[in-house]
Scaffold this motif. Structure first.
Motif, PDB file in Angstrom:
ATOM      1  N   THR A 223       7.723  -6.351   1.854  1.00 18.13           N
ATOM      2  CA  THR A 223       8.120  -6.456   3.259  1.00 18.13           C
ATOM      3  C   THR A 223       8.494  -5.049   3.795  1.00 18.13           C
ATOM      4  N   ILE A 224       9.384  -4.294   2.946  1.00 14.58           N
ATOM      5  CA  ILE A 224       9.809  -3.072   3.444  1.00 14.58           C
ATOM      6  C   ILE A 224       8.544  -2.005   3.538  1.00 14.58           C
ATOM      7  N   SER A 225       7.642  -2.179   2.548  1.00 12.18           N
ATOM      8  CA  SER A 225       6.482  -1.058   2.653  1.00 12.18           C
ATOM      9  C   SER A 225       5.603  -1.571   3.602  1.00 12.18           C
ATOM     10  N   SER A 226       5.784  -2.728   4.210  1.00 10.47           N
ATOM     11  CA  SER A 226       4.766  -2.948   5.626  1.00 10.47           C
ATOM     12  C   SER A 226       5.321  -2.179   6.585  1.00 10.47           C
TER      13      SER A 226
ATOM     14  N   ARG B 160       7.702   0.853   6.068  1.00 13.99           N
ATOM     15  CA  ARG B 160       7.803   2.120   5.552  1.00 13.99           C
ATOM     16  C   ARG B 160       7.542   2.284   4.056  1.00 13.99           C
ATOM     17  N   ALA B 161       6.338   2.897   3.646  1.00 18.45           N
ATOM     18  CA  ALA B 161       5.997   2.958   2.067  1.00 18.45           C
ATOM     19  C   ALA B 161       7.079   3.174   1.325  1.00 18.45           C
ATOM     20  N   ILE B 162       7.368   2.294   0.152  1.00 18.93           N
ATOM     21  CA  ILE B 162       8.063   2.504  -0.670  1.00 18.93           C
ATOM     22  C   ILE B 162       7.802   2.231  -2.100  1.00 18.93           C
ATOM     23  N   ILE B 163       6.455   1.635  -2.151  1.00 22.48           N
ATOM     24  CA  ILE B 163       5.958   1.289  -3.373  1.00 22.48           C
ATOM     25  C   ILE B 163       5.232   2.342  -4.220  1.00 22.48           C
ATOM     26  N   MET B 164       5.790   2.452  -5.622  1.00 18.70           N
ATOM     27  CA  MET B 164       5.041   3.213  -6.543  1.00 18.70           C
ATOM     28  C   MET B 164       5.112   2.583  -7.841  1.00 18.70           C
ATOM     29  N   GLU B 165       3.982   2.274  -8.462  1.00 17.11           N
ATOM     30  CA  GLU B 165       4.162   1.395  -9.431  1.00 17.11           C
ATOM     31  C   GLU B 165       5.226   1.470 -10.611  1.00 17.11           C
ATOM     32  N   TYR B 166       5.084   2.920 -10.959  1.00 17.99           N
ATOM     33  CA  TYR B 166       6.405   2.973 -12.070  1.00 17.99           C
ATOM     34  C   TYR B 166       7.722   2.669 -11.704  1.00 17.99           C
TER      35      TYR B 166
ATOM     36  N   SER C 207      11.190  11.602   8.847  1.00 15.72           N
ATOM     37  CA  SER C 207       9.794  11.015   9.013  1.00 15.72           C
ATOM     38  C   SER C 207       8.782  11.532   7.889  1.00 15.72           C
ATOM     39  N   ASN C 208       9.163  12.599   7.394  1.00 20.47           N
ATOM     40  CA  ASN C 208       8.310  13.279   6.545  1.00 20.47           C
ATOM     41  C   ASN C 208       8.723  12.975   4.931  1.00 20.47           C
ATOM     42  N   PHE C 209       9.799  11.979   4.812  1.00 19.11           N
ATOM     43  CA  PHE C 209      10.325  11.725   3.320  1.00 19.11           C
ATOM     44  C   PHE C 209       9.429  10.749   2.723  1.00 19.11           C
ATOM     45  N   ASN C 210       9.018  11.225   1.592  1.00 18.19           N
ATOM     46  CA  ASN C 210       8.027  10.628   0.752  1.00 18.19           C
ATOM     47  C   ASN C 210       6.546  10.207   1.357  1.00 18.19           C
ATOM     48  N   VAL C 211       6.260  11.035   2.114  1.00 23.87           N
ATOM     49  CA  VAL C 211       4.992  10.594   2.860  1.00 23.87           C
ATOM     50  C   VAL C 211       3.771  10.536   1.842  1.00 23.87           C
ATOM     51  N   TRP C 212       3.897  11.205   0.764  1.00 20.42           N
ATOM     52  CA  TRP C 212       2.950  10.959  -0.251  1.00 20.42           C
ATOM     53  C   TRP C 212       2.606   9.420  -0.988  1.00 20.42           C
ATOM     54  N   LEU C 213       3.629   8.549  -0.688  1.00 21.29           N
ATOM     55  CA  LEU C 213       3.516   7.258  -1.167  1.00 21.29           C
ATOM     56  C   LEU C 213       2.484   6.556  -0.131  1.00 21.29           C
ATOM     57  N   PRO C 214       1.686   5.731  -0.938  1.00 19.70           N
ATOM     58  CA  PRO C 214       0.747   4.989  -0.147  1.00 19.70           C
ATOM     59  C   PRO C 214       1.198   4.029   0.760  1.00 19.70           C
ATOM     60  N   ASP C 215       0.699   4.007   1.877  1.00 19.89           N
ATOM     61  CA  ASP C 215       0.942   2.784   2.787  1.00 19.89           C
ATOM     62  C   ASP C 215       0.439   1.615   2.410  1.00 19.89           C
ATOM     63  N   MET C 216       1.283   0.341   2.496  1.00 18.34           N
ATOM     64  CA  MET C 216       1.030  -0.955   2.189  1.00 18.34           C
ATOM     65  C   MET C 216      -0.509  -1.224   2.375  1.00 18.34           C
ATOM     66  N   CYS C 217      -1.130  -1.686   1.381  1.00 19.48           N
ATOM     67  CA  CYS C 217      -2.685  -2.189   1.277  1.00 19.48           C
ATOM     68  C   CYS C 217      -2.699  -3.211   0.301  1.00 19.48           C
ATOM     69  N   TRP C 218      -3.790  -3.486   0.038  1.00 20.65           N
ATOM     70  CA  TRP C 218      -4.452  -4.596  -1.002  1.00 20.65           C
ATOM     71  C   TRP C 218      -4.151  -3.921  -2.240  1.00 20.65           C
ATOM     72  N   TRP C 219      -4.764  -2.700  -2.509  1.00 16.00           N
ATOM     73  CA  TRP C 219      -4.935  -2.106  -3.829  1.00 16.00           C
ATOM     74  C   TRP C 219      -3.307  -1.768  -4.193  1.00 16.00           C
ATOM     75  N   VAL C 220      -2.453  -1.298  -3.322  1.00 18.58           N
ATOM     76  CA  VAL C 220      -1.145  -0.981  -3.614  1.00 18.58           C
ATOM     77  C   VAL C 220      -0.467  -2.185  -4.289  1.00 18.58           C
ATOM     78  N   PHE C 221      -0.800  -3.592  -3.534  1.00 14.79           N
ATOM     79  CA  PHE C 221      -0.235  -4.621  -3.876  1.00 14.79           C
ATOM     80  C   PHE C 221      -0.679  -5.007  -5.314  1.00 14.79           C
ATOM     81  N   LEU C 222      -2.066  -4.848  -5.825  1.00 11.29           N
ATOM     82  CA  LEU C 222      -2.464  -4.893  -6.911  1.00 11.29           C
ATOM     83  C   LEU C 222      -2.075  -4.021  -8.140  1.00 11.29           C
TER      84      LEU C 222
END
Length: 707
Positions: free
Chosen positions: A523-526, A528-534, A446-461
């Motif tokens: 969908t996945i990030s909603s 568990r967070a997996i999105i990082m822009e790069y 559960s602590n894996f990649n906890v630094w990734l931001p949770d899904m929200c509007w600015w993550v999507f943008l």
């Protein structure tokens, strides 16, 4: 009226090529004129400008109340400030100032009021000067001989300490912070695109209209020459400032742990966030080349240029040569893509593999022979084991492939089973990493990649910014995609010309792939967070393919193509996502300051506290013999509290030994400061400002023998 229009049309047709050539010549002259006029102020993302940032550090007693300034000429000054102070017995503090405006400077100097009777040169213990990645160190013996004179600044007399003329980015350059002709050419060229609407709008209007007026038969340049020119341009841009930014944490991690050939082979499975393929390639690369930043970063540069060629291959075979050349050019000038050509990690390799996976998927779907199936499995396995986003690419492609077979094939069952078995083989190549690392350390942790931001509007943008440039461009691409789909189904090519079945199907696929990939991520990030822009570098070539294809469609109404040309230019001007982490680390500067201290105090230890294992740090950065590396590999927000405790422990264990602790500074808390001040030893604690990022620098602590 009709006669006037007829005569005008006849005149235009007779002289259209001459008019076009005239407009093109004027536009080229205008580009050159605007660039020359604004040369000193040109800036592009990532590379910044023609001139570098300058940071001046001076180590002096506490100078509260004495206005010391950095003087840049023409009555322009910057204040010297101090970030970190403690109640140490010697009251030594590092003051710093930096230019932050990327203007040109022939020389810099330090000024202070002339009515102060003391000579500041006698109080400056050391000075660390940075011009970009170039470091200059001056001890007290050097500083006391700096030239000093009295001048008038803003109507007041001041004493001016002139910094030595050898402080230059390049030895014989007229301006001390000039970054060189190579960089100047790259910045000027890229400014044509990234300053298109702020500096070059009129030249671009003339150029675009001239191109559309010119008859196509006049532009018969061999494709091989154009592609070669694009490739050479890509190499040139990616070599610019190749080692200007020091290797940041993730690069060092890859180079010295998972990807280092001297480590056990099992270490390629060490990282739960990065599958082992790039680590394997890194080990192969390091077995042939020296372990230096130049040679290490050459590997992603090769992959980055390779991705331009693989994208060209894909688009040429599925659409046409012109669109393929445009897509290759867009990828060539993309700051996002250039950035990761200079990053020793898996992203450039992913961007090269993605077009190959798509290319061989279509080859396999068209003809399921052994060779096509084998090559599809091979490249799919590579991308699956190169980055976790490869999983999403394969899922989206698998759904498309099944749909394609069910709608196109007569022997549906056999073809579906073949396609399914191919993907099972790909999945099997991932199993060693899955069971060795990924299952326990990532899926069940559960602590894996906890630094990734949770899904929200600015993550999507931010995801849209990486893939398209900004949300406005993404929306425009979506609208164009919908228009294309509706026209293909409802109007049967009434709005477009020259779109055959093969091209139409591939454009449908690109729309599905790019937006489907984004949708699966969201969908996945909603959950568990997996999105990082790069991370979107993996799909980025396909975003470029979609953009190029939609903008290159031949509309029946030519004025729409002209308007879309400006839309394409706007899109290019926003391909500027870059990883700011590369600017926020100071590994290179940390090494430079530590080596300077080590030379200055040859008989004493200089300890560097870092997050890289001690034996590995010396592989990437050349260290003086008396530089010793301490480490806390796990890192985290508590780093500097741990660091201060290490300093306290060292002072307690070695009460009569001189030592210097240098650490990467991010944020020193009041708790850290209290640990320093709660001691019975003498020390100097200070913040040394480093270039690139306004907040980062080095925390330098000097332990002195007790009296």
């Amino acid at each position: 009226m009709d006669k006037i229009l007829s005569v005008s049309r006849s005149f235009f047709e007779r002289y259209r090529n001459k008019i076009a050539f005239f407009m093109l010549c004027v536009s080229i002259f205008s580009f050159a004129f605007v660039a020359l006029k604004n040369f000193d102020n040109l800036k592009v993302p990532y590379f910044n400008g023609i001139y570098d940032d300058v940071v001046i550090n001076i180590e002096t007693p506490d100078l509260d109340g004495i206005p010391i300034k950095l003087y840049l000429g023409n009555d322009k000054t910057f204040n010297f400030i101090s970030r970190f102070r403690t109640k140490n017995p010697l009251a030594i503090t590092n003051y710093y100032s930096n230019t932050i405006d990327y203007k040109k400077y022939k020389k810099l100097s330090i000024i202070y009021p002339a009515d102060f009777t003391f000579d500041l040169r006698n109080y400056i213990a050391t000075s660390n000067v940075f011009i970009g990645n170039k470091h200059f160190y001056f001890g007290h013996k050097d500083i006391k001989f700096f030239e000093q004179k009295i001048i008038e600044v803003n109507g007041k007399k001041v004493k001016q300490i002139i910094l030595p003329s050898e402080i230059r980015k390049f030895k014989n350059a007229e301006y001390m912070n000039y970054k060189g002709n190579y960089n100047a050419v790259a910045v000027v060229f890229l400014s044509f695109f990234y300053s298109a609407f702020t500096l070059y709008l009129i030249p671009w209007i003339l150029f675009i209209v001239g191109i559309w007026i010119l008859k196509n038969e006049r532009l018969k340049i061999p494709t091989s020459i154009i592609l070669s020119a694009i490739t050479l341009l890509a190499i040139y841009l990616r070599f610019n400032l190749f080692t200007e930014y020091p290797m940041w944490w993730d690069e060092c991690y890859t180079a010295t742990i998972t990807g280092d050939i001297i480590n056990p082979f099992s270490d390629i499975f060490f990282d739960p966030g990065n599958p082992p393929f790039f680590a394997l390639v890194s080990r192969l690369w390091q077995s042939f080349v020296p372990n230096t930043i130049e040679w290490l970063r050459t590997l992603p540069l090769i992959f980055s240029v390779g991705s331009i060629l693989t994208l060209y291959l894909l688009i040429k075979t599925r659409i046409n040569t012109k669109t393929a050349l445009l897509a290759s050019f867009l990828l060539t000038v993309s700051i996002f893509h250039i950035n990761y050509a200079q990053d020793y990690r898996a992203f450039s390799l992913s961007s090269m593999l993605t077009p190959l996976v798509v290319y061989f998927m279509f080859k396999m779907l068209e003809k399921m022979n052994f060779l096509n199936t084998f090559l599809f499995v091979l490249f799919s396995s590579m991308i699956f084991s190169n980055h976790l986003y490869g999983t999403i690419l394969l899922i989206v492609n698998f759904i498309y492939g099944i749909w394609y077979i069910l709608t196109k094939y007569q022997e549906k069952l056999k073809s579906v089973l073949t396609f399914l078995c191919a993907h099972l083989l790909v999945g099997m190549t991932f199993l060693p990493y899955f069971f060795n690392t990924f299952l326990q350390k990532a899926v069940l942790n559960s602590n894996f990649n906890v630094w990734l931001p949770d899904m929200c509007w600015w993550v999507f943008l931010n995801a849209l910014r990486a893939m398209f440039g900004n949300w406005q461009i993404a929306l425009s691409i979506l609208i164009l995609s919908i228009i294309f789909i509706v026209c293909m189904f409802c109007f049967k090519n009434k709005l477009f010309t020259q779109v055959d079945t093969k091209q139409r199907e591939f454009i449908f696929y690109l729309i599905y792939l790019v937006f489907g990939f984004l949708l699966v991520n969201i969908t996945i990030s909603s959950i568990r967070a997996i999105i990082m822009e790069y991370y979107f570098m993996l799909i980025y070539p396909m975003s470029i393919a979609l953009i190029s294809t939609l903008f290159m469609l031949n509309w029946r109404y030519k004025f729409i193509n002209v308007i879309l040309s400006f839309g394409l230019l706007y899109t290019v001007s926003h391909m500027d996502y870059n990883n700011l982490w590369k600017f926020k680390n100071v590994y290179g500067s940390l090494t430079q300051v530590s080596n300077a201290d080590a030379i200055n105090y040859k008989k004493n230890k200089v300890l560097v506290y870092e997050q890289i294992e001690p034996p590995k740090y010396g592989e990437l950065f050349e260290l003086e013999p008396n530089v010793v590396v301490e480490t806390d590999f796990n890192g985290g927000s508590e780093d500097f509290t741990k660091f201060t405790k290490k300093v306290r422990k060292y002072a307690k264990d070695n009460p009569t030994q001189f030592a210097i602790f240098n650490a990467w500074y991010s944020e020193v808390t009041s708790q850290d400061q209290a640990i320093f001040e709660d001691g019975n030893f003498e020390y100097i604690a200070e913040f040394i400002k480093t270039p690139y990022d306004i907040n980062d620098g080095i925390l330098r602590v000097v332990l002195l023998p007790q009296k």
